[in-house]
Design a protein around this motif. Structure first.
Motif, mmCIF file in Angstrom:
data_model
loop_
_atom_site.group_PDB
_atom_site.id
_atom_site.type_symbol
_atom_site.label_atom_id
_atom_site.label_comp_id
_atom_site.label_asym_id
_atom_site.label_seq_id
_atom_site.Cartn_x
_atom_site.Cartn_y
_atom_site.Cartn_z
ATOM 1 N N UNK A 98 37.826 -2.423 16.029
ATOM 2 C CA UNK A 98 37.703 -1.011 16.394
ATOM 3 C C UNK A 98 38.424 -0.107 15.404
ATOM 4 N N UNK A 99 39.559 -0.559 14.903
ATOM 5 C CA UNK A 99 40.307 0.184 13.892
ATOM 6 C C UNK A 99 39.949 -0.399 12.537
ATOM 7 N N UNK A 100 39.474 0.464 11.647
ATOM 8 C CA UNK A 100 39.070 0.024 10.318
ATOM 9 C C UNK A 100 39.735 0.853 9.236
ATOM 10 N N UNK A 101 39.296 0.669 7.982
ATOM 11 C CA UNK A 101 39.873 1.423 6.862
ATOM 12 C C UNK A 101 39.682 2.928 7.033
ATOM 13 N N UNK A 102 40.600 3.680 6.461
ATOM 14 C CA UNK A 102 40.570 5.139 6.616
ATOM 15 C C UNK A 102 39.387 5.774 5.882
ATOM 16 N N UNK A 145 0.834 -1.198 0.000
ATOM 17 C CA UNK A 145 0.000 0.000 0.000
ATOM 18 C C UNK A 145 0.870 1.250 0.000
ATOM 19 N N UNK A 146 0.381 2.318 -0.616
ATOM 20 C CA UNK A 146 1.099 3.589 -0.592
ATOM 21 C C UNK A 146 2.106 3.713 -1.710
ATOM 22 N N UNK A 147 3.021 4.661 -1.546
ATOM 23 C CA UNK A 147 4.037 4.942 -2.562
ATOM 24 C C UNK A 147 5.066 3.818 -2.613
ATOM 25 N N UNK A 148 5.411 3.405 -3.815
ATOM 26 C CA UNK A 148 6.384 2.332 -3.995
ATOM 27 C C UNK A 148 7.819 2.839 -3.914
ATOM 28 N N UNK A 149 8.012 4.134 -3.901
ATOM 29 C CA UNK A 149 9.314 4.749 -3.678
ATOM 30 C C UNK A 149 9.224 5.636 -2.454
ATOM 31 N N UNK A 150 10.122 5.447 -1.504
ATOM 32 C CA UNK A 150 10.018 6.153 -0.229
ATOM 33 C C UNK A 150 11.418 6.401 0.337
ATOM 34 N N UNK A 151 11.588 7.458 1.139
ATOM 35 C CA UNK A 151 12.885 7.713 1.781
ATOM 36 C C UNK A 151 13.020 6.902 3.067
ATOM 37 N N UNK A 152 14.269 6.595 3.408
ATOM 38 C CA UNK A 152 14.525 5.833 4.626
ATOM 39 C C UNK A 152 15.934 6.099 5.111
ATOM 40 N N UNK A 153 16.106 6.157 6.429
ATOM 41 C CA UNK A 153 17.421 6.332 7.026
ATOM 42 C C UNK A 153 18.030 4.958 7.277
ATOM 43 N N UNK A 154 19.172 4.700 6.641
ATOM 44 C CA UNK A 154 19.836 3.406 6.751
ATOM 45 C C UNK A 154 21.215 3.570 7.381
ATOM 46 N N UNK A 155 21.668 2.494 8.013
ATOM 47 C CA UNK A 155 23.017 2.491 8.569
ATOM 48 C C UNK A 155 24.042 2.428 7.441
ATOM 49 N N UNK A 156 25.148 3.097 7.639
ATOM 50 C CA UNK A 156 26.239 3.037 6.672
ATOM 51 C C UNK A 156 26.753 1.607 6.586
ATOM 52 N N UNK A 157 26.723 1.050 5.407
ATOM 53 C CA UNK A 157 27.083 -0.354 5.234
ATOM 54 C C UNK A 157 27.667 -0.554 3.842
ATOM 55 N N UNK A 158 28.895 -0.149 3.671
ATOM 56 C CA UNK A 158 29.562 -0.331 2.392
ATOM 57 C C UNK A 158 31.015 -0.715 2.638
ATOM 58 N N UNK A 159 31.648 -1.283 1.652
ATOM 59 C CA UNK A 159 33.010 -1.758 1.810
ATOM 60 C C UNK A 159 33.882 -1.254 0.672
ATOM 61 N N UNK A 160 35.141 -1.001 0.993
ATOM 62 C CA UNK A 160 36.102 -0.563 -0.011
ATOM 63 C C UNK A 160 37.031 -1.668 -0.462
ATOM 64 N N UNK A 161 36.790 -2.907 -0.031
ATOM 65 C CA UNK A 161 37.596 -4.051 -0.456
ATOM 66 C C UNK A 161 38.685 -4.447 0.518
ATOM 67 N N UNK A 162 38.713 -3.837 1.711
ATOM 68 C CA UNK A 162 39.741 -4.187 2.699
ATOM 69 C C UNK A 162 39.318 -5.435 3.466
ATOM 70 N N UNK A 163 40.268 -6.361 3.633
ATOM 71 C CA UNK A 163 39.997 -7.609 4.342
ATOM 72 C C UNK A 163 40.487 -7.505 5.786
ATOM 73 N N UNK A 164 39.630 -7.945 6.704
ATOM 74 C CA UNK A 164 39.989 -7.916 8.121
ATOM 75 C C UNK A 164 41.129 -8.897 8.397
ATOM 76 N N UNK A 165 41.086 -10.053 7.739
ATOM 77 C CA UNK A 165 42.122 -11.060 7.979
ATOM 78 C C UNK A 165 43.493 -10.555 7.518
#
Length: 216
Positions: A206-210, A136-156
């Motif tokens: 705790x320490x991640x990519x720059x 129901x309602x508009x099929x396109x809508x705004x939403x606040x999402x958590x930052x969740x993207x990667x630049x290809x750095x491996x934790x291992x």
């Protein structure tokens, strides 16, 4: 008599003008939504852009509900008996589009926010419901999402560099933190103390990519 005849020939009388109106050409353009609509498929499985439904917003949230729908012009579909159909009933769950689970819509991604931050950052995104999902309602809508993207750095890889070559700042250089890497390089890993601390900080994430992205 000849003079009267000549006068009538010279003066033909008032002239009439006629305006020809061209006939409007019939429109042969195909609506853009037709590209999403499979031809001669089941009407109940058509994407939402191919049908018009009479919805009722007073339904009970989370309960099954049925709506009367009709296919849009230039759309052809069939029923269970493979007979041509224009009007049909669709079954769905009573809920607005922004209340759908995350698997039922797609949102824009942002690569300018910090994923490793406290508190965790959010970014404004525009989300669009998938074609086969009805709501129901508009099929396109705004939403606040958590930052969740990667630049290809491996934790291992970062952890392995911190354990083996952390005294030379290799882990910080790998993560794009060249200032901290130079500091560790010229201080021999802070005489070993900085190296041990970085092993713990990278180990717990705790320490991640720059660039603020997540590990993969």
């Amino acid at each position: 008599q000849s003079q009267a005849l000549a006068q009538s020939i010279k003066d033909p009388g008032p002239t009439r003008t006629f305006t020809v109106v061209p006939r409007a050409a019939e429109s042969t353009e195909i609506p853009p939504y037709v590209m999403k609509c499979p031809s001669n498929g089941l009407c109940s499985r058509l994407p939402a852009d191919c049908i018009d439904c009479t919805t009722n917003f007073s339904c009970i949230y989370g309960k099954p509900v049925t709506f009367d729908c009709a296919v849009k012009p230039s759309v052809t579909c069939v029923d269970q008996d493979f007979k041509s159909q224009k009007n049909f009933i669709i079954n769905m769950t009573c809920r607005f589009c922004w209340q759908l689970p995350e698997t039922d819509y797609e949102c824009t991604n942002s690569t300018s926010c910090m994923t490793v931050s406290c508190p965790r950052q959010r970014y404004p995104a525009n989300c669009t419901v998938r074609d086969h999902v009805h709501c129901l309602g508009n099929r396109t809508f705004p939403k606040m999402l958590y930052c969740n993207w990667t630049g290809g750095y491996k934790w291992s890889t970062a952890l392995a560099l911190s354990i083996t070559l952390g005294g030379f700042g290799a882990d910080r250089f790998y993560l794009g933190q060249w200032r901290e890497g130079l500091g560790k390089l010229f201080s021999f890993g802070g005489l070993g103390i900085w190296t041990l601390i970085d092993v713990l900080l990278i180990g717990v994430g705790y320490v991640g990519p720059a660039d603020g992205s997540l590990y993969i």
